[in-house]
Motif scaffolding. Structure first.
Motif, PDB file in Angstrom:
ATOM      1  N   ARG A  13      52.885 113.134 145.421  1.00  0.00           N
ATOM      2  CA  ARG A  13      54.164 112.494 145.113  1.00  0.00           C
ATOM      3  C   ARG A  13      54.125 111.016 145.463  1.00  0.00           C
ATOM      4  NH1 ARG A  13      57.692 115.372 148.555  1.00  0.00           N
ATOM      5  NH2 ARG A  13      58.716 113.376 148.766  1.00  0.00           N
ATOM      6  N   GLY A  14      53.533 110.676 146.586  1.00  0.00           N
ATOM      7  CA  GLY A  14      53.418 109.269 146.994  1.00  0.00           C
ATOM      8  C   GLY A  14      52.538 108.483 146.048  1.00  0.00           C
ATOM      9  N   LEU A  15      51.449 109.073 145.599  1.00  0.00           N
ATOM     10  CA  LEU A  15      50.551 108.402 144.652  1.00  0.00           C
ATOM     11  C   LEU A  15      51.249 108.158 143.319  1.00  0.00           C
ATOM     12  CD1 LEU A  15      47.651 107.392 144.186  1.00  0.00           C
ATOM     13  CD2 LEU A  15      47.117 109.670 143.339  1.00  0.00           C
ATOM     14  N   ALA A  16      52.000 109.132 142.848  1.00  0.00           N
ATOM     15  CA  ALA A  16      52.744 108.958 141.598  1.00  0.00           C
ATOM     16  C   ALA A  16      53.811 107.879 141.759  1.00  0.00           C
ATOM     17  CB  ALA A  16      53.369 110.283 141.174  1.00  0.00           C
ATOM     18  N   ALA A  17      54.459 107.817 142.915  1.00  0.00           N
ATOM     19  CA  ALA A  17      55.474 106.793 143.156  1.00  0.00           C
ATOM     20  C   ALA A  17      54.848 105.403 143.171  1.00  0.00           C
ATOM     21  CB  ALA A  17      56.195 107.071 144.464  1.00  0.00           C
ATOM     22  N   VAL A  18      53.680 105.276 143.775  1.00  0.00           N
ATOM     23  CA  VAL A  18      52.986 103.986 143.777  1.00  0.00           C
ATOM     24  C   VAL A  18      52.631 103.578 142.347  1.00  0.00           C
ATOM     25  CG1 VAL A  18      50.819 102.845 144.445  1.00  0.00           C
ATOM     26  CG2 VAL A  18      52.128 104.133 146.128  1.00  0.00           C
ATOM     27  N   ALA A  19      52.226 104.538 141.525  1.00  0.00           N
ATOM     28  CA  ALA A  19      51.920 104.241 140.125  1.00  0.00           C
ATOM     29  C   ALA A  19      53.168 103.761 139.392  1.00  0.00           C
ATOM     30  CB  ALA A  19      51.341 105.477 139.444  1.00  0.00           C
ATOM     31  N   PHE A  20      54.314 104.397 139.641  1.00  0.00           N
ATOM     32  CA  PHE A  20      55.566 103.971 139.001  1.00  0.00           C
ATOM     33  C   PHE A  20      55.981 102.570 139.455  1.00  0.00           C
ATOM     34  CE2 PHE A  20      57.050 108.444 137.893  1.00  0.00           C
ATOM     35  CZ  PHE A  20      56.957 108.223 136.530  1.00  0.00           C
ATOM     36  N   VAL A  21      55.852 102.290 140.744  1.00  0.00           N
ATOM     37  CA  VAL A  21      56.206 100.958 141.252  1.00  0.00           C
ATOM     38  C   VAL A  21      55.288  99.907 140.645  1.00  0.00           C
ATOM     39  CG1 VAL A  21      56.227  99.506 143.319  1.00  0.00           C
ATOM     40  CG2 VAL A  21      57.259 101.765 143.381  1.00  0.00           C
ATOM     41  N   THR A  22      54.008 100.191 140.586  1.00  0.00           N
ATOM     42  CA  THR A  22      53.056  99.263 139.981  1.00  0.00           C
ATOM     43  C   THR A  22      53.386  99.034 138.519  1.00  0.00           C
ATOM     44  OG1 THR A  22      51.359 100.018 141.519  1.00  0.00           O
ATOM     45  CG2 THR A  22      50.610  98.846 139.558  1.00  0.00           C
ATOM     46  N   ALA A  27      54.647  95.552 134.236  1.00  0.00           N
ATOM     47  CA  ALA A  27      55.019  95.671 132.825  1.00  0.00           C
ATOM     48  C   ALA A  27      56.098  94.649 132.480  1.00  0.00           C
ATOM     49  CB  ALA A  27      55.479  97.088 132.515  1.00  0.00           C
ATOM     50  N   ALA A  28      55.770  93.387 132.614  1.00  0.00           N
ATOM     51  CA  ALA A  28      56.752  92.319 132.421  1.00  0.00           C
ATOM     52  C   ALA A  28      57.211  92.209 130.970  1.00  0.00           C
ATOM     53  CB  ALA A  28      56.172  90.993 132.879  1.00  0.00           C
ATOM     54  N   THR A  29      56.414  92.680 130.030  1.00  0.00           N
ATOM     55  CA  THR A  29      56.795  92.563 128.626  1.00  0.00           C
ATOM     56  C   THR A  29      57.654  93.730 128.155  1.00  0.00           C
ATOM     57  OG1 THR A  29      54.757  93.655 127.937  1.00  0.00           O
ATOM     58  CG2 THR A  29      54.718  91.250 128.094  1.00  0.00           C
ATOM     59  N   LEU A  34      63.340 100.190 130.705  1.00  0.00           N
ATOM     60  CA  LEU A  34      62.124 100.974 130.978  1.00  0.00           C
ATOM     61  C   LEU A  34      61.563 100.647 132.359  1.00  0.00           C
ATOM     62  CD1 LEU A  34      60.286 100.907 127.535  1.00  0.00           C
ATOM     63  CD2 LEU A  34      61.506 102.797 128.607  1.00  0.00           C
ATOM     64  N   ARG A  35      61.597  99.370 132.719  1.00  0.00           N
ATOM     65  CA  ARG A  35      61.115  98.994 134.055  1.00  0.00           C
ATOM     66  C   ARG A  35      62.026  99.579 135.128  1.00  0.00           C
ATOM     67  NH1 ARG A  35      60.814  93.671 131.721  1.00  0.00           N
ATOM     68  NH2 ARG A  35      62.444  93.079 133.186  1.00  0.00           N
ATOM     69  N   MET A  36      63.331  99.566 134.873  1.00  0.00           N
ATOM     70  CA  MET A  36      64.266 100.159 135.838  1.00  0.00           C
ATOM     71  C   MET A  36      64.061 101.667 135.944  1.00  0.00           C
ATOM     72  SD  MET A  36      67.726  97.991 135.089  1.00  0.00           S
ATOM     73  CE  MET A  36      68.736  99.161 135.941  1.00  0.00           C
ATOM     74  N   ALA A  37      63.771 102.315 134.827  1.00  0.00           N
ATOM     75  CA  ALA A  37      63.512 103.758 134.851  1.00  0.00           C
ATOM     76  C   ALA A  37      62.279 104.068 135.691  1.00  0.00           C
ATOM     77  CB  ALA A  37      63.352 104.286 133.438  1.00  0.00           C
ATOM     78  N   ALA A  38      61.255 103.218 135.590  1.00  0.00           N
ATOM     79  CA  ALA A  38      60.058 103.424 136.409  1.00  0.00           C
ATOM     80  C   ALA A  38      60.383 103.253 137.890  1.00  0.00           C
ATOM     81  CB  ALA A  38      58.952 102.457 135.986  1.00  0.00           C
ATOM     82  N   GLY A  39      61.210 102.269 138.224  1.00  0.00           N
ATOM     83  CA  GLY A  39      61.613 102.071 139.617  1.00  0.00           C
ATOM     84  C   GLY A  39      62.447 103.222 140.143  1.00  0.00           C
ATOM     85  N   ALA A  42      60.237 106.150 140.818  1.00  0.00           N
ATOM     86  CA  ALA A  42      59.529 106.010 142.094  1.00  0.00           C
ATOM     87  C   ALA A  42      60.434 106.400 143.255  1.00  0.00           C
ATOM     88  CB  ALA A  42      59.034 104.581 142.266  1.00  0.00           C
ATOM     89  N   LEU A  43      61.689 105.976 143.210  1.00  0.00           N
ATOM     90  CA  LEU A  43      62.624 106.342 144.281  1.00  0.00           C
ATOM     91  C   LEU A  43      62.863 107.847 144.336  1.00  0.00           C
ATOM     92  CD1 LEU A  43      65.297 103.507 144.107  1.00  0.00           C
ATOM     93  CD2 LEU A  43      63.677 103.966 145.945  1.00  0.00           C
ATOM     94  N   LEU A  44      62.926 108.474 143.185  1.00  0.00           N
ATOM     95  CA  LEU A  44      63.119 109.927 143.156  1.00  0.00           C
ATOM     96  C   LEU A  44      61.898 110.650 143.723  1.00  0.00           C
ATOM     97  CD1 LEU A  44      64.872 110.423 139.703  1.00  0.00           C
ATOM     98  CD2 LEU A  44      65.884 110.632 141.979  1.00  0.00           C
ATOM     99  N   LEU A  45      60.707 110.171 143.383  1.00  0.00           N
ATOM    100  CA  LEU A  45      59.498 110.800 143.912  1.00  0.00           C
ATOM    101  C   LEU A  45      59.375 110.608 145.424  1.00  0.00           C
ATOM    102  CD1 LEU A  45      56.924 109.959 141.121  1.00  0.00           C
ATOM    103  CD2 LEU A  45      57.628 112.227 141.848  1.00  0.00           C
ATOM    104  N   LEU A  46      59.786 109.441 145.905  1.00  0.00           N
ATOM    105  CA  LEU A  46      59.738 109.183 147.342  1.00  0.00           C
ATOM    106  C   LEU A  46      60.898 109.843 148.076  1.00  0.00           C
ATOM    107  CD1 LEU A  46      58.761 105.412 147.409  1.00  0.00           C
ATOM    108  CD2 LEU A  46      57.309 107.356 147.980  1.00  0.00           C
ATOM    109  N   ARG A  47      61.878 110.312 147.340  1.00  0.00           N
ATOM    110  CA  ARG A  47      63.108 110.886 147.883  1.00  0.00           C
ATOM    111  C   ARG A  47      63.807 109.878 148.780  1.00  0.00           C
ATOM    112  NH1 ARG A  47      60.653 115.098 146.197  1.00  0.00           N
ATOM    113  NH2 ARG A  47      61.500 117.126 145.824  1.00  0.00           N
ATOM    114  N   GLY A  48      63.882 108.657 148.307  1.00  0.00           N
ATOM    115  CA  GLY A  48      64.535 107.580 149.043  1.00  0.00           C
ATOM    116  C   GLY A  48      63.589 106.414 149.226  1.00  0.00           C
TER     117      GLY A  48
END
Length: 70
Positions: A13-22, A27-29, A34-39, A42-48
């Protein structure tokens, strides 16, 4: 107290969250939603916050090392 008692699941779960944050940061373009959804993903995977995730990892580690009750 925290969701996963398996250290492996917790680390995945932590590895997937790091991937979402990255993804959200690099993904500036991409459109902002979509960027907010990834963030948010990540918060959901980290559970906070990341500190909550680390606390859960420490509790899972302690529970693994504790002898079974009984």
């Amino acid at each position: 107290m925290f969701c996963s008692s398996s250290i492996t699941v917790h680390l995945l779960r932590g590895l997937a969250a790091v991937a979402f944050v990255t993804l959200a940061l690099l993904a500036a373009t991409w459109p902002a939603p979509l960027r907010m959804a990834a963030g948010i993903g990540a918060l959901l995977l980290l559970r906070g916050c990341p500190a909550c995730w680390l606390l859960g990892l420490a509790q899972a580690w302690a529970a693994r090392r504790r002898p079974p009750a009984g």
